[in-house]
Design a protein around this motif. Structure first.
Motif, short mmCIF file in Angstrom:
data_model
loop_
_atom_site.label_atom_id
_atom_site.label_comp_id
_atom_site.label_asym_id
_atom_site.label_seq_id
_atom_site.Cartn_x
_atom_site.Cartn_y
_atom_site.Cartn_z
N TYR A 91 0.82 -1.20 0.00
CA TYR A 91 0.00 0.00 0.00
C TYR A 91 0.86 1.26 0.00
N SER A 92 1.73 1.41 1.00
CA SER A 92 2.43 2.69 1.19
C SER A 92 3.57 2.92 0.20
N ALA A 93 4.40 1.93 -0.02
CA ALA A 93 5.58 2.15 -0.86
C ALA A 93 5.30 1.94 -2.34
N LEU A 94 4.29 1.15 -2.67
CA LEU A 94 4.00 0.90 -4.08
C LEU A 94 2.76 1.66 -4.56
N TYR A 95 1.61 1.37 -3.94
CA TYR A 95 0.37 2.01 -4.40
C TYR A 95 0.40 3.53 -4.20
N VAL A 96 0.70 3.98 -3.00
CA VAL A 96 0.70 5.43 -2.75
C VAL A 96 1.77 6.12 -3.58
N GLU A 97 2.98 5.59 -3.56
CA GLU A 97 4.08 6.26 -4.25
C GLU A 97 3.95 6.22 -5.78
N LEU A 98 3.48 5.11 -6.34
CA LEU A 98 3.47 4.95 -7.79
C LEU A 98 2.12 5.20 -8.45
N VAL A 99 1.06 5.22 -7.66
CA VAL A 99 -0.27 5.45 -8.24
C VAL A 99 -0.88 6.74 -7.70
N VAL A 100 -1.05 6.82 -6.38
CA VAL A 100 -1.72 7.98 -5.78
C VAL A 100 -0.97 9.27 -6.09
N LYS A 101 0.34 9.24 -6.00
CA LYS A 101 1.14 10.45 -6.24
C LYS A 101 1.44 10.69 -7.72
N ASN A 102 0.97 9.82 -8.58
CA ASN A 102 1.20 9.97 -10.02
C ASN A 102 0.01 10.68 -10.65
N PRO A 103 0.19 11.90 -11.17
CA PRO A 103 -0.94 12.63 -11.75
C PRO A 103 -1.50 11.97 -13.02
N LEU A 104 -0.78 11.04 -13.59
CA LEU A 104 -1.26 10.35 -14.79
C LEU A 104 -2.13 9.14 -14.46
N CYS A 105 -2.24 8.80 -13.18
CA CYS A 105 -3.06 7.67 -12.74
C CYS A 105 -4.34 8.20 -12.09
N PRO A 106 -5.47 8.14 -12.80
CA PRO A 106 -6.72 8.61 -12.19
C PRO A 106 -7.15 7.69 -11.04
N LEU A 107 -7.45 8.28 -9.90
CA LEU A 107 -7.87 7.51 -8.74
C LEU A 107 -9.28 6.97 -8.94
N GLY A 108 -9.55 5.84 -8.33
CA GLY A 108 -10.88 5.24 -8.43
C GLY A 108 -11.08 4.42 -9.68
N GLN A 109 -10.01 4.22 -10.46
CA GLN A 109 -10.09 3.42 -11.68
C GLN A 109 -9.03 2.34 -11.62
N THR A 110 -9.16 1.34 -12.47
CA THR A 110 -8.18 0.27 -12.54
C THR A 110 -6.80 0.87 -12.78
N VAL A 111 -5.82 0.37 -12.03
CA VAL A 111 -4.45 0.88 -12.16
C VAL A 111 -3.87 0.43 -13.49
N GLN A 112 -3.46 1.42 -14.30
CA GLN A 112 -2.89 1.14 -15.61
C GLN A 112 -1.37 1.29 -15.63
N SER A 113 -0.78 1.65 -14.52
CA SER A 113 0.65 1.92 -14.44
C SER A 113 1.48 0.65 -14.58
N GLU A 114 2.25 0.57 -15.64
CA GLU A 114 3.14 -0.57 -15.85
C GLU A 114 4.25 -0.57 -14.80
N LEU A 115 4.67 0.61 -14.36
CA LEU A 115 5.69 0.70 -13.32
C LEU A 115 5.18 0.07 -12.02
N PHE A 116 3.94 0.38 -11.64
CA PHE A 116 3.34 -0.23 -10.45
C PHE A 116 3.29 -1.75 -10.60
N ARG A 117 2.81 -2.22 -11.74
CA ARG A 117 2.69 -3.67 -11.97
C ARG A 117 4.04 -4.37 -11.88
N SER A 118 5.05 -3.80 -12.51
CA SER A 118 6.35 -4.46 -12.51
C SER A 118 7.01 -4.41 -11.13
#
Length: 135
Positions: A91-118
């Protein structure tokens, strides 16, 4: 020991991310329905078990919920001990850092970030209880 799968839900029950590693049995239903069942399982374990493992498949469900309502659910085999720190790290080191803080990742939608996935995949594979031979 091994990791079977991981779900990441928001407070409204939307499955933001799903990954699987050594999952031997599939639910036989579309993933979207499986996500709804897993989320509902947080309130009713009997419904989930009857759909997901009708053949006495044994697993351990690990659950972590944040104050904002994000739910991290990981299924492992029975030999895995407490992993609260692992779920907190996801949650804290991956989701928050790579999704929540990423302005290109809209919150409340399926995570599309390849960086997060990898990074998630690398982290899970680095865990001492992850076995590459379990599949």
């Amino acid at each position: 020991m091994t990791v079977h799968n991981l779900y990441l839900f928001d407070r409204n029950g939307v499955c933001l991310h799903y990954s699987e590693w050594h999952r031997k049995k599939q639910a036989g239903i579309p993933k979207e329905e499986e996500f709804k069942l897993m989320y509902g399982m947080l309130f009713s374990i009997r419904s989930f078990v009857s759909k997901m493992s009708p053949l006495d498949i044994r697993y351990k469900l690990h659950y972590y919920e944040t104050p904002t309502g994000i739910k991290v659910v990981m299924n492992t085999d029975l030999g895995v001990g407490p992993i609260r720190d692992v779920l907190h790290h996801i949650y804290s080191a991956l989701y928050v850092e790579l999704v929540v803080k990423n302005p290109l990742c809209p919150l409340g939608q399926t995570v599309q970030s390849e960086l997060f996935r990898s990074r998630l995949d690398s982290y899970i594979r680095s865990l001492p209880f992850f076995s590459a031979r379990a599949g």
